[in-house]
Design a protein around this motif. Structure first.
Motif, mmCIF file in Angstrom:
data_model
loop_
_atom_site.group_PDB
_atom_site.id
_atom_site.type_symbol
_atom_site.label_atom_id
_atom_site.label_comp_id
_atom_site.label_asym_id
_atom_site.label_seq_id
_atom_site.Cartn_x
_atom_site.Cartn_y
_atom_site.Cartn_z
ATOM 1 N N GLN A 146 8.374 0.008 -0.773
ATOM 2 C CA GLN A 146 8.029 1.357 -0.311
ATOM 3 C C GLN A 146 6.716 1.378 0.468
ATOM 4 O O GLN A 146 6.077 0.355 0.656
ATOM 5 N N HIS A 147 6.358 2.611 0.813
ATOM 6 C CA HIS A 147 5.152 2.909 1.589
ATOM 7 C C HIS A 147 3.886 2.516 0.812
ATOM 8 O O HIS A 147 3.542 3.150 -0.177
ATOM 9 N N PHE A 148 3.196 1.466 1.280
ATOM 10 C CA PHE A 148 2.061 0.922 0.532
ATOM 11 C C PHE A 148 1.428 -0.189 1.372
ATOM 12 O O PHE A 148 2.120 -0.918 2.049
ATOM 13 N N HIS A 164 -3.613 1.711 7.184
ATOM 14 C CA HIS A 164 -2.285 2.011 6.639
ATOM 15 C C HIS A 164 -1.922 3.467 6.924
ATOM 16 O O HIS A 164 -2.740 4.369 6.736
ATOM 17 N N SER A 165 -0.692 3.654 7.388
ATOM 18 C CA SER A 165 -0.121 4.989 7.504
ATOM 19 C C SER A 165 -0.914 5.865 8.480
ATOM 20 O O SER A 165 -1.080 5.474 9.623
ATOM 21 N N ARG A 166 -1.476 7.003 8.055
ATOM 22 C CA ARG A 166 -2.247 7.810 9.007
ATOM 23 C C ARG A 166 -3.399 6.974 9.562
ATOM 24 O O ARG A 166 -3.845 7.188 10.690
ATOM 25 N N LEU A 167 -3.873 6.026 8.765
ATOM 26 C CA LEU A 167 -4.989 5.199 9.223
ATOM 27 C C LEU A 167 -4.492 3.991 10.027
ATOM 28 O O LEU A 167 -5.275 3.332 10.703
ATOM 29 N N GLY A 168 -3.186 3.735 9.971
ATOM 30 C CA GLY A 168 -2.572 2.781 10.908
ATOM 31 C C GLY A 168 -2.464 3.422 12.290
ATOM 32 O O GLY A 168 -2.707 2.765 13.312
ATOM 33 N N LYS A 169 -2.132 4.697 12.320
ATOM 34 C CA LYS A 169 -2.133 5.424 13.599
ATOM 35 C C LYS A 169 -3.542 5.349 14.184
ATOM 36 O O LYS A 169 -3.745 5.109 15.376
ATOM 37 N N THR A 170 -4.533 5.555 13.296
ATOM 38 C CA THR A 170 -5.939 5.557 13.721
ATOM 39 C C THR A 170 -6.350 4.179 14.245
ATOM 40 O O THR A 170 -7.044 4.074 15.265
ATOM 41 N N GLY A 184 13.599 10.184 9.588
ATOM 42 C CA GLY A 184 12.414 10.577 8.824
ATOM 43 C C GLY A 184 11.565 11.590 9.568
ATOM 44 O O GLY A 184 12.068 12.570 10.112
ATOM 45 N N GLU A 185 10.269 11.310 9.613
ATOM 46 C CA GLU A 185 9.308 12.287 10.138
ATOM 47 C C GLU A 185 9.388 12.429 11.661
ATOM 48 O O GLU A 185 9.529 11.445 12.389
ATOM 49 N N HIS A 186 9.247 13.664 12.111
ATOM 50 C CA HIS A 186 9.237 13.983 13.552
ATOM 51 C C HIS A 186 8.009 14.819 13.908
ATOM 52 O O HIS A 186 7.268 15.242 13.030
ATOM 53 N N ASN A 224 -10.209 2.902 5.765
ATOM 54 C CA ASN A 224 -9.662 2.924 4.409
ATOM 55 C C ASN A 224 -9.553 4.343 3.863
ATOM 56 O O ASN A 224 -10.260 5.252 4.301
ATOM 57 N N PHE A 225 -8.685 4.496 2.888
ATOM 58 C CA PHE A 225 -8.555 5.785 2.198
ATOM 59 C C PHE A 225 -9.656 5.981 1.159
ATOM 60 O O PHE A 225 -9.900 7.106 0.734
ATOM 61 N N ARG A 226 -10.236 4.875 0.718
ATOM 62 C CA ARG A 226 -11.205 4.956 -0.377
ATOM 63 C C ARG A 226 -12.522 4.325 0.039
ATOM 64 O O ARG A 226 -12.534 3.403 0.849
ATOM 65 N N THR A 250 2.632 19.955 8.978
ATOM 66 C CA THR A 250 1.852 19.567 7.789
ATOM 67 C C THR A 250 0.433 19.117 8.147
ATOM 68 O O THR A 250 -0.511 19.400 7.413
ATOM 69 N N PHE A 251 0.314 18.387 9.253
ATOM 70 C CA PHE A 251 -0.991 17.796 9.603
ATOM 71 C C PHE A 251 -1.394 18.128 11.048
ATOM 72 O O PHE A 251 -1.706 17.217 11.829
ATOM 73 N N PRO A 252 -1.401 19.397 11.435
ATOM 74 C CA PRO A 252 -1.706 19.715 12.843
ATOM 75 C C PRO A 252 -3.101 19.244 13.240
ATOM 76 O O PRO A 252 -3.343 18.930 14.412
ATOM 77 N N LEU A 258 11.568 4.980 4.852
ATOM 78 C CA LEU A 258 12.410 5.563 5.897
ATOM 79 C C LEU A 258 11.742 6.753 6.580
ATOM 80 O O LEU A 258 12.123 7.131 7.693
ATOM 81 N N TRP A 259 10.763 7.330 5.939
ATOM 82 C CA TRP A 259 9.992 8.429 6.559
ATOM 83 C C TRP A 259 9.244 7.895 7.794
ATOM 84 O O TRP A 259 9.188 8.522 8.840
ATOM 85 N N ALA A 260 8.688 6.678 7.654
ATOM 86 C CA ALA A 260 8.038 6.032 8.812
ATOM 87 C C ALA A 260 9.079 5.446 9.755
ATOM 88 O O ALA A 260 8.921 5.484 10.969
ATOM 89 N N HIS A 309 7.641 17.994 11.997
ATOM 90 C CA HIS A 309 7.118 17.880 10.627
ATOM 91 C C HIS A 309 5.603 17.654 10.645
ATOM 92 O O HIS A 309 4.846 18.328 9.963
ATOM 93 N N ILE A 310 5.221 16.670 11.441
ATOM 94 C CA ILE A 310 3.818 16.229 11.356
ATOM 95 C C ILE A 310 2.879 17.320 11.880
ATOM 96 O O ILE A 310 1.778 17.502 11.361
ATOM 97 N N CYS A 311 3.339 18.066 12.875
ATOM 98 C CA CYS A 311 2.490 19.145 13.417
ATOM 99 C C CYS A 311 2.506 20.388 12.528
ATOM 100 O O CYS A 311 1.673 21.274 12.687
HETATM 101 C C1 GTR Z 1 2.645 11.247 5.264
HETATM 102 C C2 GTR Z 1 2.777 11.531 6.731
HETATM 103 C C3 GTR Z 1 2.906 10.236 7.467
HETATM 104 C C4 GTR Z 1 1.929 9.196 7.002
HETATM 105 C C5 GTR Z 1 1.566 9.297 5.534
HETATM 106 C C6 GTR Z 1 0.281 8.630 5.078
HETATM 107 O O1 GTR Z 1 2.653 12.352 4.480
HETATM 108 O O2 GTR Z 1 3.881 12.324 6.907
HETATM 109 O O3 GTR Z 1 2.833 10.450 8.857
HETATM 110 O O4 GTR Z 1 0.809 9.138 7.793
HETATM 111 O O5 GTR Z 1 1.444 10.595 5.108
HETATM 112 O O6 GTR Z 1 -0.713 8.630 5.785
HETATM 113 O O7 GTR Z 1 0.279 8.151 3.950
#
Ligand code: GTR
Length: 341
Positions: A319-321, A180-186, A218-220, A90-92, A227-229, A271-273, A223-225
């Motif tokens: 949207q992203h949520f 979700h999102s970065r934590l979905g990758k995780t 969207g993101e490639h 979780n984020f929180r 902003t978030f290397p 669309l970023w995802a 970008h990700i390396c």
């Molecule tokens: C964005 C990032 C995405 C995604 C998202 C998030 O800024 O570019 O890869 O992981 O953050 O985690 O909310």
């Protein structure tokens, strides 16, 4: 959509795919702790009207001879029996219900074990913080050493260690790691590298998660390396603007979860995802599963679910949520495949 599959590297045996993902994308997960124990503190409140018992558990680990600990929350239904459960990255911290509608999850018969990723190591480039500080005590980061996603995935596996000690109330045949999102990758990485998770769910994880990188919008990687290397290993940077040279794509991550089950959720405006790239990943990983992706060869329409196979996909409006609707779809996928086969 399937005509796009021809441009992707073919699936390999699971260990070969994992080797590539470890060495080229996420880095190798840290070793399991030398020692591990859990300290539990039951919370008097909330009990959701007597429906659940909530506790704060602290995982005390010894890693590389040093003490490291992080807290997580458990909410376990009071109803008798063994409960299917989510390990939610979780984020929180704690009971925050943003992204995590605990009462609704409990009402559906599931338990929740969740931790805040920042309590493991902060979501930034500081490798002296938390678990990162122990792994990188000499300050050097080699090309295949873990990024932060690998460390958060490791922590989800420690929560699973705890769950195994609670087999009287948690059904280990129905552990779902999700995020979700970065934590979905995780969550995908945690499941790909740990066969104790019979299910995984990625919500809108996008680039370097559930989305095929080649041809996505969207993101490639560039970008990700940029902003978030620090989410990845150093080797991943070599694919910035060189994605066609990658000897892998993200279907390797999803296919490494097979023959266990996985669901991918997308949002139409995210669309970023890139929802289409996430759906394409399901097609690309399909053959690794005993029951492949059960979906016609066309882009999903808003509101559609394809849950017939052991790899499932849904597309919702918006949207992203990590929305309640996503949780409902996720629980629907689990209920479709849990104890039904
Ligand atoms: C964005 C990032 C995405 C995604 C998202 C998030 O800024 O570019 O890869 O992981 O953050 O985690 O909310």
């Amino acid at each position: 959509m399937k005509e796009l599959l021809a441009s992707l590297p073919p699936l390999l045996p699971r260990q070969q795919m994992l080797d590539l993902l470890h060495s080229q994308v996420y880095g190798h997960l840290p070793e399991t702790p030398e020692k591990l124990n859990f300290q539990e503190e039951a919370l008097p409140d909330p009990t959701f009207g007597g429906k659940a018992v909530c506790s704060i558990v602290t995982a005390h680990c010894v890693v590389k001879g040093k003490d490291f600990s992080f807290p997580f929350l458990t909410a376990i239904p009071t109803k008798a029996g063994k409960h299917p459960f989510f390990v939610h990255i979780n984020f929180r911290p704690g009971l925050a219900d943003y992204y995590q509608p605990i009462e609704e999850i409990i009402d559906n018969g599931f338990a929740v074990l969740s931790f805040c990723y920042n309590d493991v190591t902060k979501d930034d480039g500081d490798f002296t913080d938390g678990l990162a500080g122990i792994l990188y005590e000499n300050g050097n980061r080699g090309p295949e050493d873990p990024g932060k996603i690998a460390m958060w995935a490791w922590a989800a596996q420690r929560v699973m260690d705890y769950a195994q000690s609670k087999a009287d109330v948690l059904d280990l045949d129905c552990a779902i790691v999700c995020g979700h999102s970065r934590l979905g990758k995780t969550a995908l990485l945690a499941a790909a590298t740990d066969e104790r998770f019979p299910f995984a769910y990625s919500n809108e994880s996008g680039c370097s998660g559930a989305a095929i990188t080649r041809g996505k919008q969207g993101e490639h990687v560039s970008h990700i390396c940029t902003t978030f290397p620090y989410w990845f290993c150093e080797n991943y940077k070599q694919y910035m603007d060189r994605e066609m040279a990658m000897p892998f794509d993200q279907h390797y991550l999803v296919a490494s979860i097979a023959p266990r089950k996985v669901a991918i959720g997308s949002a139409a405006e995210d669309l970023w995802a890139d929802p289409a790239a996430e759906q394409l990943c399901c097609f690309a990983a399909s053959e690794a599963f005993e029951k492949g992706f059960d979906c016609p060869d066309r882009p999903a329409e808003i509101g559609e679910t394809f849950f017939g196979g052991h790899i499932g996909y849904h597309l919702r409006a918006g949207q992203h949520f990590f929305s309640r609707e996503d949780w409902q779809k996720l629980m629907q996928f689990i209920q479709t495949h849990y104890k039904q086969e």
